[in-house]
Design a protein around this motif. Structure first.
Motif, PDB file in Angstrom:
ATOM      1  N   GLU A 154       0.830  -1.214   0.000  1.00 31.66           N
ATOM      2  CA  GLU A 154       0.000   0.000   0.000  1.00 31.66           C
ATOM      3  C   GLU A 154       0.860   1.259   0.000  1.00 31.66           C
ATOM      4  O   GLU A 154       0.544   2.248  -0.694  1.00 31.66           O
ATOM      5  CB  GLU A 154      -0.937  -0.015   1.207  1.00 31.66           C
ATOM      6  CG  GLU A 154      -2.023  -1.085   1.091  1.00 31.66           C
ATOM      7  CD  GLU A 154      -2.884  -1.194   2.335  1.00 31.66           C
ATOM      8  OE1 GLU A 154      -2.623  -0.446   3.312  1.00 31.66           O
ATOM      9  OE2 GLU A 154      -3.810  -2.029   2.344  1.00 31.66           O
ATOM     10  N   ALA A 155       1.956   1.264   0.765  1.00 25.52           N
ATOM     11  CA  ALA A 155       2.858   2.410   0.772  1.00 25.52           C
ATOM     12  C   ALA A 155       3.487   2.603  -0.609  1.00 25.52           C
ATOM     13  O   ALA A 155       3.624   3.732  -1.105  1.00 25.52           O
ATOM     14  CB  ALA A 155       3.937   2.223   1.829  1.00 25.52           C
ATOM     15  N   TYR A 156       3.858   1.495  -1.226  1.00 27.72           N
ATOM     16  CA  TYR A 156       4.457   1.529  -2.557  1.00 27.72           C
ATOM     17  C   TYR A 156       3.484   2.117  -3.576  1.00 27.72           C
ATOM     18  O   TYR A 156       3.841   3.007  -4.363  1.00 27.72           O
ATOM     19  CB  TYR A 156       4.858   0.111  -2.938  1.00 27.72           C
ATOM     20  CG  TYR A 156       5.342  -0.088  -4.344  1.00 27.72           C
ATOM     21  CD1 TYR A 156       6.606   0.345  -4.738  1.00 27.72           C
ATOM     22  CD2 TYR A 156       4.546  -0.750  -5.284  1.00 27.72           C
ATOM     23  CE1 TYR A 156       7.060   0.145  -6.035  1.00 27.72           C
ATOM     24  CE2 TYR A 156       4.989  -0.966  -6.575  1.00 27.72           C
ATOM     25  CZ  TYR A 156       6.245  -0.513  -6.952  1.00 27.72           C
ATOM     26  OH  TYR A 156       6.688  -0.719  -8.229  1.00 27.72           O
ATOM     27  N   GLN A 157       2.248   1.638  -3.549  1.00 35.74           N
ATOM     28  CA  GLN A 157       1.243   2.146  -4.480  1.00 35.74           C
ATOM     29  C   GLN A 157       0.950   3.626  -4.249  1.00 35.74           C
ATOM     30  O   GLN A 157       0.757   4.401  -5.195  1.00 35.74           O
ATOM     31  CB  GLN A 157      -0.051   1.324  -4.356  1.00 35.74           C
ATOM     32  CG  GLN A 157       0.040  -0.070  -4.943  1.00 35.74           C
ATOM     33  CD  GLN A 157       0.310  -0.047  -6.437  1.00 35.74           C
ATOM     34  OE1 GLN A 157      -0.262   0.742  -7.179  1.00 35.74           O
ATOM     35  NE2 GLN A 157       1.212  -0.917  -6.884  1.00 35.74           N
ATOM     36  N   LYS A 158       0.935   4.045  -2.980  1.00 36.76           N
ATOM     37  CA  LYS A 158       0.681   5.446  -2.657  1.00 36.76           C
ATOM     38  C   LYS A 158       1.785   6.334  -3.230  1.00 36.76           C
ATOM     39  O   LYS A 158       1.514   7.406  -3.804  1.00 36.76           O
ATOM     40  CB  LYS A 158       0.601   5.613  -1.133  1.00 36.76           C
ATOM     41  CG  LYS A 158       0.364   7.048  -0.677  1.00 36.76           C
ATOM     42  CD  LYS A 158      -0.982   7.584  -1.156  1.00 36.76           C
ATOM     43  CE  LYS A 158      -1.268   8.966  -0.586  1.00 36.76           C
ATOM     44  NZ  LYS A 158      -2.552   9.524  -1.084  1.00 36.76           N
ATOM     45  N   LEU A 159       3.012   5.901  -3.096  1.00 35.93           N
ATOM     46  CA  LEU A 159       4.127   6.669  -3.635  1.00 35.93           C
ATOM     47  C   LEU A 159       4.029   6.795  -5.155  1.00 35.93           C
ATOM     48  O   LEU A 159       4.281   7.872  -5.722  1.00 35.93           O
ATOM     49  CB  LEU A 159       5.452   6.011  -3.247  1.00 35.93           C
ATOM     50  CG  LEU A 159       5.826   6.093  -1.766  1.00 35.93           C
ATOM     51  CD1 LEU A 159       7.041   5.222  -1.479  1.00 35.93           C
ATOM     52  CD2 LEU A 159       6.091   7.534  -1.350  1.00 35.93           C
ATOM     53  N   LEU A 160       3.662   5.703  -5.823  1.00 32.89           N
ATOM     54  CA  LEU A 160       3.492   5.760  -7.273  1.00 32.89           C
ATOM     55  C   LEU A 160       2.378   6.731  -7.653  1.00 32.89           C
ATOM     56  O   LEU A 160       2.512   7.503  -8.618  1.00 32.89           O
ATOM     57  CB  LEU A 160       3.193   4.365  -7.824  1.00 32.89           C
ATOM     58  CG  LEU A 160       4.310   3.321  -7.744  1.00 32.89           C
ATOM     59  CD1 LEU A 160       3.839   1.999  -8.335  1.00 32.89           C
ATOM     60  CD2 LEU A 160       5.578   3.796  -8.444  1.00 32.89           C
ATOM     61  N   GLU A 161       1.278   6.700  -6.897  1.00 29.65           N
ATOM     62  CA  GLU A 161       0.148   7.605  -7.173  1.00 29.65           C
ATOM     63  C   GLU A 161       0.542   9.070  -6.999  1.00 29.65           C
ATOM     64  O   GLU A 161       0.026   9.950  -7.689  1.00 29.65           O
ATOM     65  CB  GLU A 161      -1.019   7.265  -6.248  1.00 29.65           C
ATOM     66  CG  GLU A 161      -1.685   5.931  -6.573  1.00 29.65           C
ATOM     67  CD  GLU A 161      -2.652   5.494  -5.485  1.00 29.65           C
ATOM     68  OE1 GLU A 161      -2.897   6.297  -4.558  1.00 29.65           O
ATOM     69  OE2 GLU A 161      -3.156   4.359  -5.557  1.00 29.65           O
ATOM     70  N   LEU A 162       1.478   9.323  -6.070  1.00 27.97           N
ATOM     71  CA  LEU A 162       1.955  10.686  -5.835  1.00 27.97           C
ATOM     72  C   LEU A 162       2.937  11.138  -6.908  1.00 27.97           C
ATOM     73  O   LEU A 162       3.373  12.295  -6.916  1.00 27.97           O
ATOM     74  CB  LEU A 162       2.618  10.780  -4.465  1.00 27.97           C
ATOM     75  CG  LEU A 162       1.681  10.660  -3.253  1.00 27.97           C
ATOM     76  CD1 LEU A 162       2.498  10.526  -1.974  1.00 27.97           C
ATOM     77  CD2 LEU A 162       0.744  11.868  -3.181  1.00 27.97           C
ATOM     78  N   GLY A 163       3.298  10.221  -7.778  1.00 31.17           N
ATOM     79  CA  GLY A 163       4.210  10.563  -8.852  1.00 31.17           C
ATOM     80  C   GLY A 163       5.654  10.207  -8.593  1.00 31.17           C
ATOM     81  O   GLY A 163       6.542  10.544  -9.394  1.00 31.17           O
ATOM     82  N   VAL A 164       5.937   9.507  -7.490  1.00 30.05           N
ATOM     83  CA  VAL A 164       7.301   9.079  -7.197  1.00 30.05           C
ATOM     84  C   VAL A 164       7.734   8.036  -8.224  1.00 30.05           C
ATOM     85  O   VAL A 164       6.966   7.138  -8.582  1.00 30.05           O
ATOM     86  CB  VAL A 164       7.385   8.501  -5.763  1.00 30.05           C
ATOM     87  CG1 VAL A 164       8.786   7.946  -5.497  1.00 30.05           C
ATOM     88  CG2 VAL A 164       7.027   9.564  -4.736  1.00 30.05           C
ATOM     89  N   GLY A 165       8.950   8.156  -8.696  1.00 34.03           N
ATOM     90  CA  GLY A 165       9.462   7.207  -9.681  1.00 34.03           C
ATOM     91  C   GLY A 165       9.624   5.814  -9.099  1.00 34.03           C
ATOM     92  O   GLY A 165       9.854   5.646  -7.897  1.00 34.03           O
TER      93      GLY A 165
END
Length: 233
Positions: A154-165
């Motif tokens: 979930e943390a990983y997906q959240k970071l991707l949604e925020l635009g983190v590479g």
């Protein structure tokens, strides 16, 4: 079958996707210096293979090559990788091509290995485990473990949604996430890997892969495997 699910969770996998050579190649490579060769294996050839393994004359086993496609938890992959970086040129670790989380995103929360049985820390070996936890402790351990895997995803997906590479977001993934790679390796190096990873103190999970490799290559080099089991196994 040319593939096995070593961890028995429906996600782990090791597949033999190609091979070159056989027991006959071991024999003929060993006799190359005498310009002699065999067309079929005979009793004398079997004795030669046993002699080579017993006395650690390893070069004839480098001419037999296997290519595996492996899917395993990341922490198993990192244990495995030690065999590549620690090997010298005579071990014939011919190729390692691994999935990159810089290029490929994890899009399934089920892509984690959660043990069905949790083991206790060994009292005599600082790096090993022994014996299973009680049923209740095992249930709680599994719940805790699975929850951490889910939180990681979930943390990983959240970071991707925020635009983190992807190359940065992957940093929150726990080591039980599955990865995959292609491993091209000689029979000599395979036997070395199996000997170490089925030996005392080896972690159960990577030992399961070593046992699967043994099953996959035995039909191709049955005499070499029988000799290895007799003298080294």
């Amino acid at each position: 079958m040319n593939w096995i699910d070593p961890l028995g969770d429906g996600k782990s996998r090791i597949e033999l996707i190609g091979s070159m050579g056989s027991d006959l190649d071991v024999v003929n490579d060993a006799r190359a210096s005498f310009e002699k060769s065999s067309q079929t294996l005979n009793e004398k050839d079997v004795k030669l293979i046993n002699y080579l393994i017993e006395h650690e004359h390893t070069s004839p086993f480098r001419g037999v090559v296997f290519k595996f496609k492996v899917k395993a938890p990341l922490y198993v992959c990192r244990q495995w990788w030690k065999h590549v970086i620690a090997s010298n040129h005579n071990d014939e670790q011919l190729g390692w091509n691994e999935k990159s989380f810089r290029y490929v995103a994890i899009d399934d929360s089920n892509e984690f290995f959660v043990p069905s049985v949790f083991r206790q820390q060994s009292a005599n070996n600082k790096q090993a485990t022994e014996g299973a936890l009680s049923e209740e402790a095992n249930r709680q351990a599994r719940e805790t473990y699975a929850a951490q895997c889910q939180a990681s995803y979930e943390a990983y997906q959240k970071l991707l949604e925020l635009g983190v590479g992807r190359e940065q977001a992957r940093g929150v993934l726990v080591p039980s996430v599955y990865t995959s790679w292609v491993w091209t390796v000689s029979l000599q190096a395979v036997l070395n890997f199996i000997g170490l990873r089925l030996g005392a103190g080896a972690q159960n999970e990577i030992a399961s892969y070593a046992d699967a490799i043994l099953q996959l290559i035995q039909p191709i080099v049955p005499v070499s495997i029988a000799a290895w089991k007799t003298h080294k196994g």
